[in-house]
Motif scaffolding. Structure first.
Motif, PDB file in Angstrom:
ATOM      1  N   ALA A 145      -5.542   0.094   4.585  1.00  0.00           N
ATOM      2  CA  ALA A 145      -5.021  -0.123   2.968  1.00  0.00           C
ATOM      3  C   ALA A 145      -3.758   0.212   2.785  1.00  0.00           C
ATOM      4  O   ALA A 145      -2.768  -0.500   2.222  1.00  0.00           O
ATOM      5  CB  ALA A 145      -5.722   0.618   2.178  1.00  0.00           C
ATOM      6  N   PRO A 146      -3.082   1.294   3.066  1.00  0.00           N
ATOM      7  CA  PRO A 146      -1.650   1.713   2.597  1.00  0.00           C
ATOM      8  C   PRO A 146      -0.603   0.914   3.080  1.00  0.00           C
ATOM      9  O   PRO A 146       0.176   0.755   2.116  1.00  0.00           O
ATOM     10  CB  PRO A 146      -1.703   3.584   3.359  1.00  0.00           C
ATOM     11  CG  PRO A 146      -2.990   3.847   3.351  1.00  0.00           C
ATOM     12  CD  PRO A 146      -3.752   2.368   3.743  1.00  0.00           C
TER      13      PRO A 146
ATOM     14  N   LEU B 273      -0.573  -1.444   0.385  1.00  0.00           N
ATOM     15  CA  LEU B 273      -0.140  -1.056  -0.890  1.00  0.00           C
ATOM     16  C   LEU B 273       1.132  -0.530  -1.086  1.00  0.00           C
ATOM     17  O   LEU B 273       1.932  -0.868  -2.012  1.00  0.00           O
ATOM     18  CB  LEU B 273      -1.004   0.458  -1.023  1.00  0.00           C
ATOM     19  CG  LEU B 273      -2.548   0.312  -0.988  1.00  0.00           C
ATOM     20  CD1 LEU B 273      -3.226   1.712  -1.402  1.00  0.00           C
ATOM     21  CD2 LEU B 273      -2.958  -0.871  -2.030  1.00  0.00           C
TER      22      LEU B 273
ATOM     23  N   PHE C 271       3.579  -3.427  -2.460  1.00  0.00           N
ATOM     24  CA  PHE C 271       3.637  -3.748  -3.991  1.00  0.00           C
ATOM     25  C   PHE C 271       5.030  -3.306  -4.377  1.00  0.00           C
ATOM     26  O   PHE C 271       5.440  -2.272  -4.266  1.00  0.00           O
ATOM     27  CB  PHE C 271       2.520  -3.358  -4.752  1.00  0.00           C
ATOM     28  CG  PHE C 271       1.246  -3.895  -4.577  1.00  0.00           C
ATOM     29  CD1 PHE C 271       0.951  -5.003  -5.430  1.00  0.00           C
ATOM     30  CD2 PHE C 271       0.204  -3.291  -3.590  1.00  0.00           C
ATOM     31  CE1 PHE C 271      -0.324  -5.689  -5.153  1.00  0.00           C
ATOM     32  CE2 PHE C 271      -0.945  -4.121  -3.285  1.00  0.00           C
ATOM     33  CZ  PHE C 271      -1.309  -5.016  -4.135  1.00  0.00           C
TER      34      PHE C 271
ATOM     35  N   GLY D  54      -0.938  -2.416 -11.091  1.00  0.00           N
ATOM     36  CA  GLY D  54      -0.653  -2.013  -9.676  1.00  0.00           C
ATOM     37  C   GLY D  54      -1.851  -1.218  -9.071  1.00  0.00           C
ATOM     38  O   GLY D  54      -2.337  -1.340  -7.924  1.00  0.00           O
ATOM     39  N   GLN D  55      -2.400  -0.615  -9.962  1.00  0.00           N
ATOM     40  CA  GLN D  55      -3.687   0.458  -9.644  1.00  0.00           C
ATOM     41  C   GLN D  55      -4.788  -0.595  -9.358  1.00  0.00           C
ATOM     42  O   GLN D  55      -5.649  -0.263  -8.465  1.00  0.00           O
ATOM     43  CB  GLN D  55      -3.858   1.267 -10.788  1.00  0.00           C
ATOM     44  CG  GLN D  55      -3.107   2.604 -11.188  1.00  0.00           C
ATOM     45  CD  GLN D  55      -3.409   3.268 -12.332  1.00  0.00           C
ATOM     46  OE1 GLN D  55      -4.051   2.759 -13.175  1.00  0.00           O
ATOM     47  NE2 GLN D  55      -3.218   4.677 -12.266  1.00  0.00           N
TER      48      GLN D  55
ATOM     49  N   ALA E 273      -4.288  -2.080  -5.942  1.00  0.00           N
ATOM     50  CA  ALA E 273      -4.376  -1.265  -4.886  1.00  0.00           C
ATOM     51  C   ALA E 273      -6.006  -0.837  -4.714  1.00  0.00           C
ATOM     52  O   ALA E 273      -6.502  -0.750  -3.455  1.00  0.00           O
ATOM     53  CB  ALA E 273      -3.727   0.329  -5.235  1.00  0.00           C
TER      54      ALA E 273
ATOM     55  N   SER F 193      -8.464  -1.610  -1.540  1.00  0.00           N
ATOM     56  CA  SER F 193      -9.151  -0.718  -0.683  1.00  0.00           C
ATOM     57  C   SER F 193     -10.513  -1.218  -0.401  1.00  0.00           C
ATOM     58  O   SER F 193     -11.186  -1.040   0.475  1.00  0.00           O
ATOM     59  CB  SER F 193      -9.333   0.794  -1.517  1.00  0.00           C
ATOM     60  OG  SER F 193      -8.085   1.084  -1.528  1.00  0.00           O
TER      61      SER F 193
END
Length: 385
Positions: free
Chosen positions: A78-79, A82, A85, A94-95, A98, A102
């Protein structure tokens, strides 16, 4: 996949993806490259990145180590995505993106990690989504986060179903449907109603399954995507088969096949993440035939062509084929296939596969079982999942 679809997954514009494609062998941002590789399920080494896909620990007793492994695997997936973005993205949007990434990372792990090991992490992820949703201030932000929560709850239902925890599965699917209503997204509502219908159909509950497919079609209206129509027709077929209604099951399968004929040329809309090909309709016919006791429905299909998806899905297909062999009186062939499927179920500790294997065994009543059946009974003996 279109440039717009890939860009949406990575947090990039269509033009940015276009520029990446034109770069050739030039230098890349490793974060962007890792994110694209993760989304497209390309091994990192193939695109020149260090590292390899982690494998699940072998010691089933070390719960803490399993949780650390799962956390590390999701972090690896994931990171990088993320990080790609844009920093100027609106905060709640964005949340939501993200959190959705995940969820996607956890879904990928489902093919290689037992559901029992994933469930705790996914439920923690759901609690995080709920916390972020409570803190959201705008109505649009809440709807966007509700859609993310719906998708994650549906996955939690899938994991509970794989563990053969039907009560929890039904509860999670219901929560997913409720969240879809909060998101005010008819397409998502149709998907979640269809997912719960699919669960009920496989559980043998034909009436609620058919009611749920009708509800899903009401959500879709007249302009629903073709993939939804094909999928829901296949679910209806299984529900009719659970009720012993061969004619209605055949009619629904014909409708599914007609709708699916040209679908593999089109990317499905979210929340569908698969194309519903004619092969999937054939697999649905095998499942219906197994429940109706129709060997000609099961054994007439090219079963090699149907063996799509990951190992757990193939194991369930093998058990349907085994039921077809039993209906045709081929006991040794049936239990050879069932034994292979059970091996997979035990390796992944899948309660759903084990329970389906027990159903196949119960369908043969004999006071003097042949050796293949005795061996299968021995394989099942002492299994508690």
């Amino acid at each position: 996949m279109t440039q717009t679809a890939l860009g949406g997954a990575l947090g990039l514009s269509q033009s940015a993806v276009s520029r990446l494609e034109k770069k050739g062998p030039g230098p890349y941002s490793t974060d962007t490259l890792a994110a694209a590789a993760a989304h497209l399920q390309i091994p990192p080494a193939t695109v020149g990145l260090a590292g390899s896909r982690p494998t699940s620990p072998r010691n089933d007793g070390e719960d803490v180590n399993r949780r650390r492994f799962i956390g590390a695997a999701v972090a690896a997936a994931a990171p990088p995505a993320l990080a790609s973005f844009p920093e100027t993205a609106e905060a709640s949007g964005g949340q939501a993106a993200a959190l959705r990434l995940s969820t996607t990372a956890y879904r990928r792990l489902d093919s290689s990690v037992p559901s029992r090991d994933l469930s705790e992490a996914v439920q923690s992820h759901l609690r995080l989504i709920q916390s972020v949703t409570r803190a959201a201030t705008g109505e649009e932000d809440r709807r966007r986060l509700a859609a993310v929560g719906s998708e994650a709850a549906s996955f939690a239902g899938w994991l509970a179903w794989d563990r053969a925890d039907d009560g929890s599965a039904r509860s999670w699917y219901g929560a997913a449907l409720k969240a879809a209503r909060s998101a005010q997204d008819p397409l998502l509502g149709a998907y979640q109603a269809g997912s719960l219908a699919q669960f009920e159909a496989h559980a043998g509950n034909s009436v609620p399954a058919l009611n749920l497919t009708r509800r899903a079609r009401r959500y879709l209206g007249e302009d629903g995507p073709a993939v939804a129509d094909a999928w829901l027709s296949a679910v209806e077929a299984l529900a009719h088969a659970a009720a012993g209604d061969r004619r209605s099951a055949d009619t629904a399968l014909t409708a599914a096949r007609t709708s699916a004929r040209d679908l593999d040329r089109h990317a499905p809309p979210w929340p569908w993440v698969f194309t519903f090909t004619p092969a999937k309709v054939s697999a649905a016919r095998v499942a219906c035939g197994a429940r109706l006791g129709l060997a000609d429905w099961v054994l007439a299909e090219d079963t090699r062509a149907l063996a799509t998806g990951h190992e757990k899905q193939r194991a369930l297909l093998l058990l349907d084929i085994a039921a077809g062999h039993l209906a045709a009186g081929r006991i040794d062939a049936a239990f050879a296939l069932a034994s292979r499927a059970l091996d997979t179920g035990l390796r992944y500790r899948s309660g759903r596969i084990v329970e389906r294997a027990r159903t196949v065994r119960r369908s043969l009543a004999t006071s003097s079982p042949p050796k293949a059946v005795r061996d299968f009974d021995e394989q099942l003996h002492g299994v508690y999942l």
